[in-house]
Design a protein around this motif. Structure first.
Motif: not given
Length: 194
Positions: A152-157
């Motif tokens: 699981d990962s959190r990505m900033l876009t």
């Protein structure tokens, strides 16, 4: 012999005609009112802003999904989808690294897929055509021996609005902190008591 003239009575329309006429007038009034209400809503700036917000978030989630999905068996299609999801500097980076990605994925023979868990728009400048979002994603990597690893990962876009809609212009991993800390060092109790 002549018949006596009878007084003529005025004919009243039957009650069903009156009811039909009243219903027709009510329907016409409702249509006029709802048309005016629809027109006002369609030209409301808040509605247009919320549409842009939804479109930007959808593009962020789809872009993160696309850029975290790549199967060695469909490599060219996957890399083309990466490039379709990006613009600006991110697109330049993807195009510049395409040969390296191709070599690595063919060598590893992996298949990576992503599923968006949640997403939130953190910033939207509709006039400038820029937005930022955070997207939580579950990435599954399958190896040739059919083993899977899940992360699981959190990505900033960062997104930019283009002629083809919103596209990713930057993508990075969100920093993961220890939820039990506030980011600073613990205060020195002795120093606090002096």
């Amino acid at each position: 012999m002549t018949r006596p003239n009878r007084p003529t009575r005025e004919r009243k329309p039957p009650p069903t005609r009156l009811a039909l006429l009243a219903a027709l007038l009510l329907a016409a009034g409702f249509a006029a009112w709802s048309s005016a209400d629809w027109y006002a809503a369609a030209h409301d700036e808040r509605v247009a802003y919320s549409r842009q917000r939804d479109a930007a978030l959808d593009a962020a989630e789809q872009g993160v999904r696309n850029l975290n999905t790549l199967d060695h068996a469909e490599l060219e299609q996957g890399l083309a989808l990466w490039e379709e999801s990006a613009t600006g500097e991110l697109l330049k980076e993807l195009k510049g690294s395409r040969a390296e990605f191709t070599r690595q994925v063919r060598s590893a023979r992996t298949a990576t897929s992503a599923r968006v868990l949640s997403g939130a728009l953190t910033e939207l400048d509709d006039r400038a055509g820029r937005a930022r979002a955070m997207v939580a994603v579950r990435i599954t990597v399958r190896t040739p021996d059919r083993k899977s690893a899940v992360k699981d990962s959190r990505m900033l876009t960062e997104l930019t609005r283009t002629g083809g809609g919103w596209k990713l212009s930057a993508l990075g991993q969100a920093p993961l902190g220890d939820p039990g800390t506030t980011g600073g060092e613990a205060p020195d109790e002795e120093a606090g008591s002096r």
